[in-house]
Design an enzyme around this catalytic site. Structure first.
Site, short mmCIF file in Angstrom:
data_model
loop_
_atom_site.label_atom_id
_atom_site.label_comp_id
_atom_site.label_asym_id
_atom_site.label_seq_id
_atom_site.Cartn_x
_atom_site.Cartn_y
_atom_site.Cartn_z
N LYS B 88 -61.99 -10.80 -60.31
CA LYS B 88 -62.82 -10.38 -61.46
C LYS B 88 -63.86 -8.54 -60.25
CE LYS B 88 -66.68 -11.18 -62.27
NZ LYS B 88 -67.64 -11.46 -62.95
N LYS B 134 -22.80 -7.39 -55.86
CA LYS B 134 -22.73 -6.09 -56.07
C LYS B 134 -21.90 -5.58 -56.95
CE LYS B 134 -26.70 -5.48 -53.38
NZ LYS B 134 -28.09 -4.46 -54.02
N GLU B 163 -31.91 -9.05 -57.80
CA GLU B 163 -32.43 -10.00 -58.59
C GLU B 163 -32.96 -9.08 -59.67
OE1 GLU B 163 -32.90 -7.36 -55.90
OE2 GLU B 163 -33.96 -6.15 -56.34
N THR B 342 -24.42 -4.61 -48.62
CA THR B 342 -23.83 -4.49 -48.77
C THR B 342 -22.67 -4.44 -47.49
OG1 THR B 342 -25.66 -2.00 -47.70
CG2 THR B 342 -24.91 -1.92 -49.97
#
Lengths: 393, 393
Positions: B88, B134, B163, B342
């Site tokens: 909270k 990829k 992901e 990459t």
């Protein structure tokens, strides 16, 4: 809007290169780039790319970009959605997600919403009154049953656990439910209508789901989930479970960790509004500007509007007490759940009087009668306003 | 530290009333206040209160408070923990959670960690090399299998899905696994050691758990979870499930929404470090300062240290390519998983050469040989450094 797309608005700080950031989002958060080896898949890969729809400068000099993402990149859940629209980008870029337009049928819709909760309670013509068990920690199951008995016969509509009370060895959730269940039955017999008790869920995702099923199997008629602390996918699983056919109340705990920062995270209208309505919440609690929390009124109304747009019950919380009922109804009309913590439990004449004060306030409001202390008859509302005021100082 | 307590450090902005805020946290996030009706429970209620241990001013003028919370207020999970320490409060106060000390046995411990992953792979004497499929979206299961075949025979240790690739109707996760499984088997037969493939999980909490079980039943040997997008309790459930006895890789997507803001949320060392280690992660990916992401090196080392303190594998990601292996090993030593996206897949001679370049870099590093382009023989490392440099411009 193209129904095969998801549109997202990002706000970048003054001085940002919005064009560049928008490209990073549209390409880097989707298919990325590919080389000659994948030329034979060009069409498919291209269909997964995002597209920059618009870039504009806001009045305050901040930049805003709208990106369209292909619906084909996500699985219909909030987990994959958040990963796509902000996942990796959030680690490097400075941006706040301030808008999100999903296809109408994206995700999970709450089975009840405001209309379903009203139907369940048999109350159609007034705001609903909700209380919170207090103190939050340290009470026995019997203590809870005792408090419940007081407010139940006063006519309360909904009660919830405090969100910080998990399933503790010293205070097991199911034991608390079992102690309270007979009180709810007696109340239905006596008043002819139900009181919903939103029992707080906790545990790991699997335990939490099991606990929810057990509670519902034992008669629990509502559940409470700290959605931000447990994850939207946990809410989705509850809302999709045929064994858990009760209204689910979403608590906003931890939402500030996502939404309070001015230039990071996602706006409250998304975390407590739009995302909740596509993840299966029936009712959502959120901070109101009536209390001591410094919550901006504009955020509050944006949350309210996002919830109502999909029939989810709006539950403004913080500072809610009988004396400001006219102010709340001016802001909300009567399609609202008034959630009072201390505003019921700390009534000087006890919790039952706290509930009665809300009913009295509603009657006076309808009759357009004054809320000034001098003109109030002795009784619960008078005592409440004597303690907490009527919002006019 | 008292083993029955949880200590939390909060940082408040310059000019805050830290004393007041600390009291709000210690009391408002625990038992709160109670009136005469609960005097008979004074002792129990008091035992649930937090305590302000210390308040200090930092060098930059910000204030910092340490609060001790009773362990008895939480259920051993991260969901109830986050709700207690920041739930909270996050909606109203301006503070960042910057420190968290939990009892050693709090929560769930990953079953593998760095040592278990090494044992599983049979590699003890060098950094582990990891790649990412990829492009992220738009490939068929057979495309994935084709990529995997290239890197598997080059000796790669670990590969993961991107992901952002969830379980899509057009690219079902189990279909991808089934296409890839024979490649992993062939690789084990050929090289005598395993390649772990961390398959990305998605869906609602229930679907995700079911998917994980199905994948593991079909032979999957590692899993990937976007913990911040799905919730720590989802990770806890996976890590506690006897049917899911494989290493779990935690991805940092969305962590910036909690951690990137200077004065709100929770620090990266908590979201990607401490909390992950008590929620069952075996390995955690997080942004490294080697790439274009503007991630602060101090945050990176704080995450690394939090992970290592509990034996969880550190997986620095972003900008990882063979040419900067010496720099990474200077920062990390060889107890590290080098995760290249990459940096492997976009190697000018193809992904297999990308893997070989890492092994070549490791051998040169061990032999203390130069990484300057002129002194390198033709081959994968030369081609990699020709494309990406060696970190020295």
């Amino acid at each position: 809007m193209n129904p095969q797309r998801i549109e997202v608005d990002y706000r970048f700080p003054v001085g940002s290169d919005a064009e560049k950031q928008a490209q990073i989002l549209a390409v880097g958060q989707t298919a990325g780039s590919w080389d000659a080896r994948f030329r034979y898949r060009d069409d498919v890969l291209r269909a997964h790319l995002g597209e920059v729809l618009q870039i504009q400068e806001n009045e305050d000099g901040s930049q805003q970009a709208t990106i369209a993402f292909p619906l084909a990149n996500v699985d219909g859940g909030i987990g994959s959605l958040l990963t796509m629209i902000f996942g990796k980008y959030s680690l490097g870029g400075t941006a706040k997600v301030v808008g999100l337009r999903l296809p109408e049928d994206y995700g999970v819709r709450g089975r009840y919403g405001m209309a379903g909760i009203r139907a369940r309670l048999g109350v159609s013509d007034r705001p609903l009154f909700m209380a919170i068990f207090k103190p939050a920690l340290g009470l026995s199951a019997e203590d809870h049953a005792g408090i419940l008995a007081e407010v139940a016969l006063a006519g309360l509509d909904i009660i919830k656990d405090d969100e910080i009370l998990p399933n503790l060895a010293g205070a097991p959730t199911r034991e608390r439910w079992r102690a309270c269940a007979p009180i709810l039955e007696a109340r239905r017999d006596r008043l002819g209508r139900d009181l919903l008790y939103a029992v707080n869920l906790s545990g790991n995702a699997q335990e939490l789901q099991t606990l929810a099923r057990q509670l519902v199997a034992e008669g629990a008629n509502a559940l409470l989930l700290n959605v931000l602390a447990y994850g939207y996918p946990v809410l989705e699983a509850l809302a999709s479970d045929p064994e858990i056919a009760v209204p689910i109340f979403a608590h906003p705990a931890l939402a500030g960790a996502f939404s309070a920062a001015p230039e990071h995270g996602l706006s409250y209208a998304l975390t407590l509004g739009t995302l909740m309505t596509h993840a299966g919440a029936d009712a959502v609690l959120y901070p109101a500007h009536y209390g001591s929390l410094s919550f901006p009124a504009a955020e509050e109304s944006a949350i309210r509007d996002a919830l109502r747009a999909r029939g989810v019950a709006a539950v403004p919380s913080a500072g809610v007490q009988p004396g400001i009922l006219p102010q709340i109804l001016a802001d909300y009309g009567s399609e609202v759940i008034l959630n009072a913590g201390t505003g019921i439990m700390d009534h000087p004449q006890g919790p039952a009087a706290g509930v009665l004060a809300f009913f009295e306030a509603w009657e006076r409001y309808r009759a357009q009668e004054s809320f000034s202390l001098e003109e109030l008859p002795e009784g619960p509302l008078h005592a409440a306003i004597d303690k907490w005021g009527n919002g006019h100082g």
